[in-house]
Design a protein around this motif. Sequence first.
Motif, PDB file in Angstrom:
ATOM      1  N   GLN A  71       0.862  -1.174   0.000  1.00  0.00           N
ATOM      2  CA  GLN A  71       0.000   0.000   0.000  1.00  0.00           C
ATOM      3  C   GLN A  71       0.904   1.231   0.000  1.00  0.00           C
ATOM      4  N   VAL A  72       0.645   2.137  -0.933  1.00  0.00           N
ATOM      5  CA  VAL A  72       1.477   3.337  -1.067  1.00  0.00           C
ATOM      6  C   VAL A  72       0.594   4.566  -0.962  1.00  0.00           C
ATOM      7  N   CYS A  73       0.990   5.494  -0.109  1.00  0.00           N
ATOM      8  CA  CYS A  73       0.249   6.738   0.081  1.00  0.00           C
ATOM      9  C   CYS A  73       1.042   7.899  -0.512  1.00  0.00           C
ATOM     10  N   LEU A  74       0.440   8.597  -1.464  1.00  0.00           N
ATOM     11  CA  LEU A  74       1.026   9.816  -2.007  1.00  0.00           C
ATOM     12  C   LEU A  74       0.471  10.983  -1.202  1.00  0.00           C
ATOM     13  N   PHE A  75       1.335  11.659  -0.474  1.00  0.00           N
ATOM     14  CA  PHE A  75       0.902  12.682   0.479  1.00  0.00           C
ATOM     15  C   PHE A  75       1.300  14.070  -0.016  1.00  0.00           C
ATOM     16  N   GLY A  99       1.367   0.495   7.937  1.00  0.00           N
ATOM     17  CA  GLY A  99       2.061  -0.399   7.010  1.00  0.00           C
ATOM     18  C   GLY A  99       2.186   0.123   5.600  1.00  0.00           C
ATOM     19  N   MET A 100       1.933   1.414   5.407  1.00  0.00           N
ATOM     20  CA  MET A 100       2.010   2.008   4.070  1.00  0.00           C
ATOM     21  C   MET A 100       3.383   2.634   3.826  1.00  0.00           C
ATOM     22  N   LEU A 101       3.778   2.629   2.562  1.00  0.00           N
ATOM     23  CA  LEU A 101       4.906   3.454   2.130  1.00  0.00           C
ATOM     24  C   LEU A 101       4.362   4.834   1.819  1.00  0.00           C
ATOM     25  N   CYS A 102       5.065   5.860   2.235  1.00  0.00           N
ATOM     26  CA  CYS A 102       4.615   7.235   1.999  1.00  0.00           C
ATOM     27  C   CYS A 102       5.571   7.950   1.054  1.00  0.00           C
ATOM     28  N   VAL A 103       5.000   8.544   0.007  1.00  0.00           N
ATOM     29  CA  VAL A 103       5.749   9.407  -0.899  1.00  0.00           C
ATOM     30  C   VAL A 103       5.234  10.825  -0.658  1.00  0.00           C
ATOM     31  N   LEU A 104       6.067  11.650  -0.062  1.00  0.00           N
ATOM     32  CA  LEU A 104       5.681  13.021   0.292  1.00  0.00           C
ATOM     33  C   LEU A 104       6.042  13.964  -0.850  1.00  0.00           C
TER      34      LEU A 104
END
Length: 319
Positions: A71-75, A99-104
Amino acid sequence: MMLPRLKARSEALLRSALPWMVPTHFRDQAVRQLHDGLLPLSLGPQRWLSRQLWCDYRVLIPLQQPVVGRQVCLFAMYDRDGIVDDYVLCYLSKIQAAGMLCVLVATRPFASKSELKKAAPFCAAIIERENIGLDFGSWRTALLIYPELYHCQTLLFANDSVYGPMRDLGGITRKMLAAPCDFWGITESFEVYPHYQSYFLGFKRSALDSQAFIRFQQRIALLADKRKIIDGYEVGLVAALRRGGLWGQALVPGHCVAGPQQNPTLHRWRETLAAGSPFLKVQLLRENPHQQQLSDWPAVVASYGYDPALIERHLRRFR
């Protein structure tokens, strides 16, 4: 005076026309190659052409972790002072804990290296970009830089326009992953036209594999008009995906909390929280556009286990 103005107008016209003249796939590839220095141009022309095709950006921390099955979150983040506020750090930590990967993606330069270091432990990648196109421009920029994001298990769009989460974010995403839908949002709004509010959106593999989602992302342009962005992208997203045969769902459906032409996060904030939303809109506390009764908001958010001091410190910066 006339020559600089003419030059600026010419550049603006070229910038608006070029993305439509160049097929999206080739444009995205060209922008990546320009930023990576893979085309035979000096730095100045590289950055100028890249900016005309999309926008100027810098990858401060590159994405190195595999995204398949994750799961990837684009923030999307904007802070006028270039600060990573405490409430944003809390949010980023909850994204990581779920448990998400975050791309800020930040649309304001970080005020200092220490501000960047504050966010870094919670982010798989950090991008700094030119402030145009609002959140949809930021999410699209991340997808342009890292097209492998289309292959993750679940892609989430989020931004810093809300305080929270005030409930277990992992539990919410698991619930919505099990729901019979292809994409989802936290709240459904009836303002303008029924849609899922873009402060938090989720897209499952069935949506990510669909031409409807890919085409929608490809047609996103870096618009300066906020109303056009809301109407075309936030409101238009549900209609575009449904035309493509996809089904959406809201954690808090509009009919449960909102009346006709109402935004539940601004008109019915208590009811929206009670119905399961983990977020409180920043705009509600900063502007209160519909004159809601807010005197008890600290007690309300504390009742959900969220520290009201995080909100109070942020609000003091803008008074």
